[in-house]
Enzyme design. Structure first.
Site, PDB file in Angstrom:
ATOM      1  N   TYR A 147     -18.904 -33.122  10.013  1.00  0.00           N
ATOM      2  CA  TYR A 147     -19.261 -33.005  11.429  1.00  0.00           C
ATOM      3  C   TYR A 147     -18.447 -31.917  12.100  1.00  0.00           C
ATOM      4  O   TYR A 147     -17.488 -31.397  11.521  1.00  0.00           O
ATOM      5  CB  TYR A 147     -19.057 -34.347  12.146  1.00  0.00           C
ATOM      6  CG  TYR A 147     -17.600 -34.708  12.394  1.00  0.00           C
ATOM      7  CD1 TYR A 147     -16.784 -35.139  11.353  1.00  0.00           C
ATOM      8  CD2 TYR A 147     -17.043 -34.622  13.664  1.00  0.00           C
ATOM      9  CE1 TYR A 147     -15.460 -35.476  11.582  1.00  0.00           C
ATOM     10  CE2 TYR A 147     -15.715 -34.956  13.897  1.00  0.00           C
ATOM     11  CZ  TYR A 147     -14.938 -35.381  12.859  1.00  0.00           C
ATOM     12  OH  TYR A 147     -13.624 -35.710  13.070  1.00  0.00           O
ATOM     13  N   LYS A 151     -13.891 -31.438   7.136  1.00  0.00           N
ATOM     14  CA  LYS A 151     -14.121 -32.267   8.340  1.00  0.00           C
ATOM     15  C   LYS A 151     -15.161 -33.337   8.021  1.00  0.00           C
ATOM     16  O   LYS A 151     -16.305 -33.309   8.480  1.00  0.00           O
ATOM     17  CB  LYS A 151     -14.530 -31.399   9.536  1.00  0.00           C
ATOM     18  CG  LYS A 151     -14.320 -32.112  10.861  1.00  0.00           C
ATOM     19  CD  LYS A 151     -14.250 -31.150  12.008  1.00  0.00           C
ATOM     20  CE  LYS A 151     -14.239 -31.825  13.366  1.00  0.00           C
ATOM     21  NZ  LYS A 151     -13.119 -32.727  13.603  1.00  0.00           N
ATOM     22  N   GLU A 183      -0.586 -34.387  11.020  1.00  0.00           N
ATOM     23  CA  GLU A 183      -1.344 -34.105  12.241  1.00  0.00           C
ATOM     24  C   GLU A 183      -1.630 -35.425  12.944  1.00  0.00           C
ATOM     25  O   GLU A 183      -1.246 -36.493  12.471  1.00  0.00           O
ATOM     26  CB  GLU A 183      -2.651 -33.371  11.914  1.00  0.00           C
ATOM     27  CG  GLU A 183      -3.566 -34.153  10.987  1.00  0.00           C
ATOM     28  CD  GLU A 183      -4.842 -33.401  10.592  1.00  0.00           C
ATOM     29  OE1 GLU A 183      -5.302 -32.532  11.337  1.00  0.00           O
ATOM     30  OE2 GLU A 183      -5.371 -33.727   9.506  1.00  0.00           O
ATOM     31  N   LEU A 192      -6.549 -30.779   8.959  1.00  0.00           N
ATOM     32  CA  LEU A 192      -7.742 -30.056   9.375  1.00  0.00           C
ATOM     33  C   LEU A 192      -7.265 -28.819  10.135  1.00  0.00           C
ATOM     34  O   LEU A 192      -6.433 -28.930  11.035  1.00  0.00           O
ATOM     35  CB  LEU A 192      -8.601 -30.925  10.310  1.00  0.00           C
ATOM     36  CG  LEU A 192      -9.888 -30.208  10.700  1.00  0.00           C
ATOM     37  CD1 LEU A 192     -10.903 -30.261   9.571  1.00  0.00           C
ATOM     38  CD2 LEU A 192     -10.475 -30.788  11.972  1.00  0.00           C
TER      39      LEU A 192
HETATM   40  N1  PDD Z   1     -11.190 -33.917  15.978  1.00  0.00           N
HETATM   41  N2  PDD Z   1      -7.175 -32.850  13.140  1.00  0.00           N
HETATM   42  C1  PDD Z   1      -8.113 -33.805  12.984  1.00  0.00           C
HETATM   43  C2  PDD Z   1      -7.917 -34.856  11.946  1.00  0.00           C
HETATM   44  C3  PDD Z   1      -9.266 -33.792  13.799  1.00  0.00           C
HETATM   45  O1  PDD Z   1     -10.215 -34.736  13.653  1.00  0.00           O
HETATM   46  C4  PDD Z   1      -9.398 -32.781  14.791  1.00  0.00           C
HETATM   47  C5  PDD Z   1     -10.611 -32.701  15.678  1.00  0.00           C
HETATM   48  C6  PDD Z   1      -8.379 -31.820  14.909  1.00  0.00           C
HETATM   49  C7  PDD Z   1      -8.470 -30.690  15.904  1.00  0.00           C
HETATM   50  O2  PDD Z   1      -9.493 -29.793  15.556  1.00  0.00           O
HETATM   51  P1  PDD Z   1     -10.266 -28.938  16.645  1.00  0.00           P
HETATM   52  O3  PDD Z   1      -9.239 -28.159  17.377  1.00  0.00           O
HETATM   53  O4  PDD Z   1     -11.185 -28.091  15.858  1.00  0.00           O
HETATM   54  O5  PDD Z   1     -10.989 -29.911  17.563  1.00  0.00           O
HETATM   55  C8  PDD Z   1      -7.292 -31.883  14.053  1.00  0.00           C
HETATM   56  C9  PDD Z   1     -12.405 -33.991  16.778  1.00  0.00           C
HETATM   57  C10 PDD Z   1     -12.211 -33.482  18.173  1.00  0.00           C
HETATM   58  C11 PDD Z   1     -12.936 -35.401  16.716  1.00  0.00           C
HETATM   59  O6  PDD Z   1     -12.924 -35.957  15.619  1.00  0.00           O
HETATM   60  O7  PDD Z   1     -13.362 -35.942  17.746  1.00  0.00           O
END
Ligand code: PDD
Length: 287
Positions: free
Chosen positions: A33, A147, A180, A205
Site C-alpha cells: 500500500y 510497504k 522506527e 521503511l
Molecule cells: N505509514 N515507517 C512505517 C513503518 C510506516 O508505516 C510509515 C508510513 C513510515 C513513514 O513513511 P512516509 O513518510 O512515506 O509516510 C515509516 C503510513 C502513513 C501508514 O501506514 O498510515
C-alpha cells in the site's frame, strides 16, 4: 454525493465498496500500500510514492495494476469526486483473487483499491506540546523496506502505546537501537546539533517524508547523519521528532515517560516542520 472509493475499475459509494473474500490481501496480507498526503488539493511527492509502490510490488513479484499514468488519472478522479483538499489518498494493491493456496496463483490479476480521507490540520496544541512515545522490542520480519499490508506487529505496538497513554511506539532492535515508529520514521537532534535518523535498509521503511526532509535539510544547510541511535542517545538528545505522510514533522517531547531535552518541542524541529509544510503545500511538493 456520498464519498466514493475506487475498486478494480469502478467508482463506488465508500460504504458499499468491497473486495472478494478470496482476495489474497485478505487471506495472506499478500499486497502492498501507499499513503500519499494531500495538501492544498494536490498530492505531495506523488512520483516518489509511485516509485516506492513499484519497488514494493517488484520485491513481491506482483505486477503494477495499471500504468503510472493511469494510476495518476484514477487518483485525480477520486480526489475530484471526493472534493479532497487536505488529508490523504490510500492505495492498496494485492496479488488478486484466487482459491486459497500459499503459492502464487498462475492467473490472478493484481487488485487495486483507492480511498481518500479528509483530515483536519494538526492541532496547534499537539504541535506546541509535542507527542509522547514508548519503546518496545521490534518483533517484525526482515523486510520492513517493503510497504506490506501485513502490519500486525505495528498494530499491536501502536495499541500498546495507546494503552500507555502515548502517541507512538518506537521499535528497538536487538542491539538496543531504534528502528522506527509503528507508522513513522524516528529522528533526534544531538547535543551538538546533528540531525540523526536511521539509514534506510531492510530494517525500516524508507519514508517519503524522510527522503524529502533529508533533501530539504541539506538545502537548509542542516548537517545530518543517517545511522542507528539507541534509546539512551535519544533520551540524551536535545530534540526528537517523527515523520510520516500523516504527521509531516511532529515533535516528540517524551520517551518512556522521560522528557527529551527541556521537555518542549525543539527549535530545529519547528524549523524543519515549517520548511516541510512550505514544501508540501507549495508547487514544489505537488509537482
Ligand atoms: N505509514 N515507517 C512505517 C513503518 C510506516 O508505516 C510509515 C508510513 C513510515 C513513514 O513513511 P512516509 O513518510 O512515506 O509516510 C515509516 C503510513 C502513513 C501508514 O501506514 O498510515
Amino acid at each position: 454525493m456520498p464519498k466514493q472509493a475506487y475498486v478494480n475499475g469502478r467508482y463506488l459509494p465508500h460504504g458499499e465498496a468491497a473486495v472478494h473474500i478470496e482476495d489474497r490481501g485478505y487471506q495472506f496480507a499478500d499486497g502492498v500500500y501507499e499513503v500519499v498526503p494531500v495538501a492544498s488539493g494536490a498530492l505531495v511527492d506523488e512520483d516518489l510514492h509511485l516509485d516506492r509502490l513499484e519497488r514494493s510490488l517488484g520485491e513481491l513479484h506482483i505486477d503494477m495494476p495499471m500504468s503510472r499514468t493511469a494510476l495518476k488519472l484514477v487518483s485525480d478522479e477520486l480526489m475530484r469526486r471526493n472534493r479532497l483538499s487536505n488529508g490523504f489518498l490510500y492505495m492498496q494493491v494485492t496479488r488478486g483473487v484466487a482459491p486459497r493456496d500459499h503459492k502464487f496463483p498462475k492467473a490472478a490479476k493484481p487488485a487495486l483499491v483507492m480511498t481518500t480521507r479528509q483530515t483536519k490540520p494538526h492541532s496547534p496544541q499537539m504541535l506546541a506540546e509535542g507527542v509522547t512515545v514508548i519503546t518496545l522490542p521490534d518483533i517484525r520480519w526482515k523486510r520492513c523496506d517493503i510497504k506490506s499490508v501485513s502490519l500486525l506487529p505495528n498494530v499491536l505496538a501502536k495499541q500498546q502505546a495507546v494503552d500507555a497513554g502515548a502517541y507512538e511506539a518506537w521499535m528497538v532492535d536487538e542491539e538496543g537501537k531504534v528502528t522506527e515508529g509503528t507508522s513513522t520514521n524516528a529522528w533526534i537532534v544531538t547535543k551538538d546539533d546533528k540531525l540523526v535518523t536511521r539509514h534506510a535498509n531492510n530494517a525500516i521503511l524508507n519514508g517519503i517524508t524522510r527522503i524529502s526532509l533529508l533533501r530539504l535539510a541539506a538545502e537548509e544547510g542542516v548537517e545530518f547523519q543517517e545511522r542507528p541511535f539507541s534509546v539512551e542517545e535519544a533520551l540524551e538528545a536535545r530534540e526528537a521528532f517523527i515523520t510520516s505522510s500523516t504527521n509531516f514533522v511532529m515533535p516528540v517531547t517524551q520517551i518512556d515517560g522521560k522528557p527529551v531535552g527541556n521537555g518542549h518541542p525543539g527549535l530545529l524541529t519547528a524549523r524543519l516542520r515549517a520548511v516541510y509544510e512550505g514544501y508540501a503545500t507549495g508547487p514544489e511538493g505537488n509537482a
